[in-house]
Design an enzyme around this catalytic site. Structure first.
Site, PDB file in Angstrom:
ATOM      1  N   ARG A 264       0.847  -1.190   0.000  1.00 42.25           N
ATOM      2  CA  ARG A 264       0.000   0.000   0.000  1.00 42.25           C
ATOM      3  C   ARG A 264       0.884   1.242   0.000  1.00 42.25           C
ATOM      4  O   ARG A 264       1.926   1.277   0.667  1.00 42.25           O
ATOM      5  CB  ARG A 264      -0.917   0.029   1.228  1.00 42.25           C
ATOM      6  N   GLU A 292      -3.911   7.120  -5.171  1.00 43.49           N
ATOM      7  CA  GLU A 292      -3.897   6.371  -6.422  1.00 43.49           C
ATOM      8  C   GLU A 292      -4.979   6.924  -7.333  1.00 43.49           C
ATOM      9  O   GLU A 292      -6.120   7.030  -6.909  1.00 43.49           O
ATOM     10  CB  GLU A 292      -4.162   4.881  -6.175  1.00 43.49           C
ATOM     11  N   HIS A 311      -1.017  -0.604  -9.942  1.00 45.12           N
ATOM     12  CA  HIS A 311      -1.635  -1.521  -8.980  1.00 45.12           C
ATOM     13  C   HIS A 311      -2.057  -2.824  -9.661  1.00 45.12           C
ATOM     14  O   HIS A 311      -3.225  -3.235  -9.606  1.00 45.12           O
ATOM     15  CB  HIS A 311      -2.846  -0.848  -8.326  1.00 45.12           C
TER      16      HIS A 311
END
Length: 352
Positions: A264, A292, A311
Site C-alpha cells: 500500500r 492512487e 496496482h
C-alpha cells in the site's frame, strides 16, 4: 518451479443435501466485479447452497439499495465495491449472519455494528497473496539482475552488465529484506527459499522461531534497510505503519539498493522517496501509491530509476480464485464446518 508446491485451498465446489429450508444468499458486488471473481463453478455451487439474489447493476449499490438486497439474506457474498455494513444497513438485515468476502482487506466493509451483531466475515486475501507474491518475486529478480538499467543501456547503444546502479548480480548471495509477514510476505519468503539468498524479516508480531520456519532472520527495521540489496514491503495499513518508510529509513539503504512496494502507498512517505530516488542512489519499483493514481506531475512518473505500475501486482483479469474461496467459506458456514480464513475484530489492528 523447483518443486515448490502451489498452495491449494480445500475448495470442494460440491455440496451435500441441506436439510434445512434453503437459505438466502445476497451477492452485493456489481455485475462487472462478479464477472472478474466468480467462475461458473462458483455460481453453480452458490445456487445449490442457497436462493441467490444479486446486485443487478454494474456499479456499487446505494446504502438504501444494499439494505434492500440484504433485508432477508442469511449470508452475503461481498467484495470490491460491495458496500459498507453500517448500522443502518444491518438494522434492515436481521437474518444476516455471515459474509464471504471475495477480496482482500475487509476494512472497507466491516463496522462496529457488524461485530456487535455477531456477524462473521472471511477474507480471500490468501488467494490474492499468491498473485502478489509471484509479481513481487519477478520484481526482486529483475532488480537484482538490473534488468531495467541494462535495457536502458542497450537501447542507447551500449552492451554491458555494469550499470550506474551497480553490476548485474545473482540471487545467490543477495540479501532480500521483507517488511511484514502477512499472507503475501510469508508467500514471498516461501518463494525465496528456492534461491540461495539471505532473507531478513521485520515484523513485530512474528517471533524469531516463526521467521526461522521461513529460513529468514528476524531483525529490526533499520538493520533490514541498511543491509538489504532489495527491500520488499508487505505490511498492512495501521496507525503504526503510516509512512514507516520515511526519509531516515530511505537514507539507510545501500547505494544501488531497490525498494519494492506491492502493498500500500500508505507505508511510504512518497515525497521522501522521490527526493531520495532523485539523487540517483537507489532504485524503486512502485505498484501502489498514495493517492492512487499519483498526481500527473508526480516525480515518480518521470524518474528513470523508478518502475511505476498501476496496482497490478494482484489478480487483474482472472480473479476467480477469490469468488471460489468466498463461496467455499459460505458452504462451510452453512454446513457448520470451520471457516478457513475468518477475520475477527481483534485481528483488524494488525492485518491488511
Amino acid at each position: 518451479m523447483g518443486g515448490l508446491a502451489q498452495p491449494r485451498f480445500p475448495i470442494s465446489l460440491t455440496v451435500e443435501a441441506i436439510t434445512m429450508a434453503k437459505p438466502i444468499a445476497a451477492v452485493t458486488i456489481s455485475t462487472g466485479v462478479a464477472r472478474r471473481v466468480m467462475s461458473p463453478a462458483a455460481w453453480d455451487l452458490l445456487s445449490r447452497l442457497a436462493e441467490v439474489r444479486v446486485n443487478p447493476h454494474d456499479r456499487s449499490l446505494t446504502e438504501d439499495e444494499l439494505a434492500g438486497l440484504l433485508s432477508d439474506a442469511d449470508v452475503c457474498l461481498s467484495g470490491w465495491g460491495g458496500g459498507r455494513l453500517t448500522a443502518a444497513v444491518l438494522d434492515r438485515a436481521p437474518k444476516l449472519r455471515m459474509v464471504g468476502y471475495a477480496a482482500g482487506s475487509v476494512k472497507p466493509v466491516v463496522t462496529d455494528a457488524m461485530w456487535e451483531r455477531g456477524i462473521r466475515i472471511t477474507s480471500a486475501a490468501p488467494a490474492i497473496a499468491l498473485d502478489v507474491a509471484e509479481t513481487t518475486l519477478a520484481l526482486i529478480i529483475a532488480s537484482v539482475k538490473r534488468i531495467w538499467q541494462c535495457n536502458q543501456i542497450t537501447h542507447h547503444g551500449g552492451w554491458t552488465a555494469q550499470t550506474p546502479m551497480g553490476p548485474s548480480r545473482e540471487m545467490n548471495g543477495s540479501t532480500i529484506g521483507i517488511v511484514g509477514a502477512g499472507h503475501v510476505g510469508r508467500r514471498v519468503m516461501e518463494l525465496l527459499n528456492m534461491f540461495s539468498a539471505k532473507v531478513l524479516l521485520f515484523d513485530p508480531y512474528f517471533t524469531d522461531a516463526q521467521a526461522a520456519q521461513y529460513q529468514a532472520t528476524k531483525v529490526e527495521l533499520p538493520e533490514l534497510m541498511s543491509q538489504s540489496d532489495v527491500v520488499s514491503l508487505h505490511a498492512p495499513i495501521t496507525d503504526e505503519t503510516h509512512h514507516m518508510i520515511n526519509a531516515s529509513m530511505l537514507r539507510l539503504m545501500k547505494d544501488g539498493a531497490t525498494l519494492i512496494n506491492t502493498a500500500r502507498g500508505w507505508l511510504v512517505d512518497e515525497a521522501a522517496l522521490a527526493a531520495e530516488v532523485q539523487t540517483g542512489r537507489i532504485f524503486a519499483c512502485i505498484d501502489v501509491t498514495d493517492p492512487e493514481p499519483p498526481a500527473p506531475d508526480s516525480p515518480l512518473r518521470k524518474l528513470d530509476n523508478v518502475v511505476l505500475t498501476p496496482h497490478i501486482a494482484g489478480c487483474v483479469t482472472n480473479c476467480t480464485r477469490l469468488g471460489e474461496l468466498a463461496v467455499e467459506e459460505i458452504r462451510r458456514f452453512l454446513s457448520g464446518e470451520p471457516l478457513l480464513f475468518e477475520v475477527t475484530r481483534e485481528m483488524l489492528s494488525i492485518c491488511a
